[in-house]
Write an enzyme that holds these catalytic residues in place. Structure first.
Site, PDB file in Angstrom:
ATOM      1  N   ASP A  37      -9.981  18.433 -12.556  1.00 21.28           N
ATOM      2  CA  ASP A  37     -10.829  17.344 -12.924  1.00 21.28           C
ATOM      3  C   ASP A  37     -10.563  17.950 -14.550  1.00 21.28           C
ATOM      4  O   ASP A  37     -11.433  18.455 -15.420  1.00 21.28           O
ATOM      5  CB  ASP A  37     -11.631  16.875 -12.634  1.00 21.28           C
ATOM      6  CG  ASP A  37     -12.504  15.692 -13.291  1.00 21.28           C
ATOM      7  OD1 ASP A  37     -11.600  14.945 -14.067  1.00 21.28           O
ATOM      8  OD2 ASP A  37     -13.112  14.997 -12.608  1.00 21.28           O
ATOM      9  N   TYR A  94     -19.267  15.671 -13.464  1.00 18.59           N
ATOM     10  CA  TYR A  94     -19.522  14.600 -12.694  1.00 18.59           C
ATOM     11  C   TYR A  94     -20.364  13.663 -12.382  1.00 18.59           C
ATOM     12  O   TYR A  94     -20.011  14.245 -11.317  1.00 18.59           O
ATOM     13  CB  TYR A  94     -18.100  13.270 -13.146  1.00 18.59           C
ATOM     14  CG  TYR A  94     -18.920  12.193 -13.205  1.00 18.59           C
ATOM     15  CD1 TYR A  94     -19.752  11.243 -13.524  1.00 18.59           C
ATOM     16  CD2 TYR A  94     -17.821  11.633 -11.702  1.00 18.59           C
ATOM     17  CE1 TYR A  94     -20.162   9.801 -13.640  1.00 18.59           C
ATOM     18  CE2 TYR A  94     -18.590   9.906 -11.874  1.00 18.59           C
ATOM     19  CZ  TYR A  94     -19.242   9.201 -12.335  1.00 18.59           C
ATOM     20  OH  TYR A  94     -19.299   7.475 -12.209  1.00 18.59           O
ATOM     21  N   ARG A 109       0.886  -0.949  -0.055  1.00 23.13           N
ATOM     22  CA  ARG A 109       0.396   0.153   0.303  1.00 23.13           C
ATOM     23  C   ARG A 109       0.970   1.217   0.001  1.00 23.13           C
ATOM     24  O   ARG A 109       1.043   2.330  -0.354  1.00 23.13           O
ATOM     25  CB  ARG A 109      -0.994   0.032   1.200  1.00 23.13           C
ATOM     26  CG  ARG A 109      -1.549   1.378   1.385  1.00 23.13           C
ATOM     27  CD  ARG A 109      -3.091   1.265   2.518  1.00 23.13           C
ATOM     28  NE  ARG A 109      -1.938   0.171   3.083  1.00 23.13           N
ATOM     29  CZ  ARG A 109      -2.231   0.986   4.906  1.00 23.13           C
ATOM     30  NH1 ARG A 109      -1.226   1.615   4.237  1.00 23.13           N
ATOM     31  NH2 ARG A 109      -2.316  -0.143   5.458  1.00 23.13           N
ATOM     32  N   LYS A 139     -10.440   7.116 -17.838  1.00 22.10           N
ATOM     33  CA  LYS A 139     -10.811   7.319 -19.017  1.00 22.10           C
ATOM     34  C   LYS A 139      -9.868   7.192 -20.620  1.00 22.10           C
ATOM     35  O   LYS A 139      -9.107   6.539 -21.092  1.00 22.10           O
ATOM     36  CB  LYS A 139     -11.392   8.786 -19.394  1.00 22.10           C
ATOM     37  CG  LYS A 139     -12.524   8.398 -18.052  1.00 22.10           C
ATOM     38  CD  LYS A 139     -13.845   7.977 -18.169  1.00 22.10           C
ATOM     39  CE  LYS A 139     -15.036   7.499 -17.570  1.00 22.10           C
ATOM     40  NZ  LYS A 139     -14.412   6.488 -16.018  1.00 22.10           N
TER      41      LYS A 139
HETATM   42  O1  P1T Z   1     -15.209   5.821 -12.572  1.00 20.69           O
HETATM   43  P1  P1T Z   1     -14.167   7.145 -12.126  1.00 20.69           P
HETATM   44  O2  P1T Z   1     -12.427   6.638 -12.445  1.00 20.69           O
HETATM   45  O3  P1T Z   1     -14.009   6.672 -10.548  1.00 20.69           O
HETATM   46  O4  P1T Z   1     -13.850   8.411 -11.920  1.00 20.69           O
HETATM   47  C1  P1T Z   1     -14.610   9.273 -11.996  1.00 20.69           C
HETATM   48  C2  P1T Z   1     -14.995  10.717 -12.662  1.00 20.69           C
HETATM   49  C3  P1T Z   1     -14.241  11.789 -12.417  1.00 20.69           C
HETATM   50  N1  P1T Z   1     -14.145  12.498 -12.815  1.00 20.69           N
HETATM   51  C4  P1T Z   1     -14.673  12.717 -13.886  1.00 20.69           C
HETATM   52  C5  P1T Z   1     -14.591  14.204 -14.751  1.00 20.69           C
HETATM   53  C6  P1T Z   1     -15.628  11.799 -14.875  1.00 20.69           C
HETATM   54  O5  P1T Z   1     -15.812  11.424 -15.664  1.00 20.69           O
HETATM   55  C7  P1T Z   1     -15.835  10.477 -13.837  1.00 20.69           C
HETATM   56  C8  P1T Z   1     -16.197   9.046 -14.764  1.00 20.69           C
HETATM   57  N2  P1T Z   1     -16.930   9.354 -15.372  1.00 20.69           N
HETATM   58  C9  P1T Z   1     -17.921   8.458 -15.896  1.00 20.69           C
HETATM   59  C10 P1T Z   1     -18.084   6.871 -15.997  1.00 20.69           C
HETATM   60  C11 P1T Z   1     -18.439   9.022 -16.630  1.00 20.69           C
HETATM   61  O6  P1T Z   1     -19.300   7.882 -17.862  1.00 20.69           O
HETATM   62  O7  P1T Z   1     -19.274  10.692 -16.313  1.00 20.69           O
END
Ligand code: P1T
Length: 384
Positions: free
Chosen positions: A170, A98, A46, A195
């Protein structure tokens, strides 16, 4: 070094024992010590992992940062950033983030005494007006998910610096290829690496990058103490993917612009949002802020468009054959999403209405397939 050179090499050198060119996958939870406390610098999985460190250094370089901290998801990254604050602190956040980010701050952090103001951060005056003596963080998503509204990072950074608050951006939608918020004055940049950074829809992950040593120390502490770390294998996969980030982002942006233009001219489509279309209300800001390391500009692979109502949106999405109806974005394959019922269902209907997320809004994550095939798919789906 140039961006693509860093993408391939930063954080990585051939492995000393065998010369393996690719950073090994250190799939281990612990490390042998010669005697109690006599370790190699690696004590426990960790706390430290060499594969994770390589990924952290790699993405830190791409974001023009110094320190990177990888997490098990984008939400775990956001959670850790929020833990830099304490009860009573006030956060100004982009109103259209999001859905999961909105849910995290309103359903979890407010319970622990954090105060939130949801603001249209594209309006600098609105950010100023929302400011309170206890404002300690501005949390900006630009372009926003799914409305593709832009905020001026440089101006907000100036405001935050004058008033002693952190600016967090972000950067998930553009990736460091099209936007590097630290160069524009942000203190922290974060991603859902799920992403574009991973880009192949096979990992859930997150990362936070900074240039500031004081923040890096606190984030290193939180990463270990709160423990939202990614698996070594997921780090290895993302590290494999960042090597082709520039190639992929150029392909995403080229296809997305063609699709945005096609939709713009389609009689059934009411409106298209894509920052590199001249019709986008913040087109000028897009040209200025969304710059590749090579000086040209681009808007990535996300395109949002409106059809008249839910029934039409459902009809179109059910007919799509190549675009896959799914949450998430940023992979090589094209996806279509209906934010009101999918990614932003956790945002209350009044808030969705205020932001403009209607039932007729469809969000596309444009992949790297042949663009003529993608347009043909949209064309047949939009037919009666
Ligand atoms: O899904 P995760 O890896 O926990 O990420 C969250 C997140 C944070 N910031 C942005 C701009 C995001 O688009 C997302 C996750 N978004 C999706 C799953 C979506 O389909 O928009």
């Amino acid at each position: 070094m140039g961006f693509s050179t860093d993408a391939v090499h930063a954080g990585q050198t051939p492995e000393p024992r065998t010369g393996a060119v690719i950073t090994p996958l250190f799939q281990t939870s612990t490390y042998a010590q010669k005697g109690p406390g006599e370790h190699t610098g690696y004590e426990y999985g960790r706390t430290q992992n060499p594969t994770r460190e390589a990924l952290e250094q790699n993405i830190a370089a791409l974001e023009s940062g110094k320190y990177g901290f990888a997490f098990a998801s984008g939400m775990a990254a956001i959670n850790t950033v929020a833990q830099l604050l304490k009860a009573g602190d006030h956060v100004i956040a982009t109103e259209n983030v999001y859905g999961g980010t909105y849910r995290f701050f309103t359903k979890i952090m407010e319970k622990f005494g954090l105060r939130l103001s949801w603001v249209d951060t594209s309006d600098l005056e609105a950010v100023r007006t929302a400011w309170r003596p206890e404002t300690r963080m501005v949390f900006v998503e630009t372009p926003t998910n799914p409305m593709l509204v832009l905020s001026d990072i440089e101006q907000i950074a100036r405001l935050a610096r004058e008033r002693d608050a952190l600016l967090v951006v972000d950067n998930t939608f553009l990736s460091p290829y099209f936007q590097r918020p630290l160069e524009l004055g942000a203190d922290l940049v974060l991603h859902s690496t799920t992403k574009y950074l991973n880009g192949h829809s096979d990992v859930v992950g997150g990362i936070v990058v900074t240039r500031r040593e004081d923040l890096a120390e606190r984030l290193a502490f939180l990463q270990n103490a709160a423990g939202g770390v990614p698996s070594p294998f997921d780090c290895w996969l993302v590290l494999r993917a960042t090597k082709t980030l520039a190639l992929r982002m150029r392909a995403h942006a080229e296809n997305a612009l063609r699709i945005a233009q096609y939709l713009h001219d389609h009689p059934k489509v009411e409106r298209v949002l894509y920052p590199h279309l001249p019709s986008h209300p913040q087109h000028e800001l897009a040209l200025r802020q969304q710059k590749t390391p090579y000086g040209d500009s681009g808007s990535g692979g996300m395109v949002t468009f409106f059809v008249p109502d839910f029934a039409t949106a459902q009809h179109v999405m059910r007919r799509l054959k190549l675009f896959i109806v799914a949450e998430s974005l940023g992979g090589v394959e094209s996806l279509a999403c209906h934010p009101a019922s999918m990614t932003h269902a956790s945002v209350p209907p009044e808030m969705r209405a205020k932001i403009g997320i209607t039932d007729g809004l469809i969000r596309l994550s444009v992949g790297v397939e042949d663009v003529d095939d993608l347009i043909a798919d949209l064309d047949q789906a939009l037919r009666e």
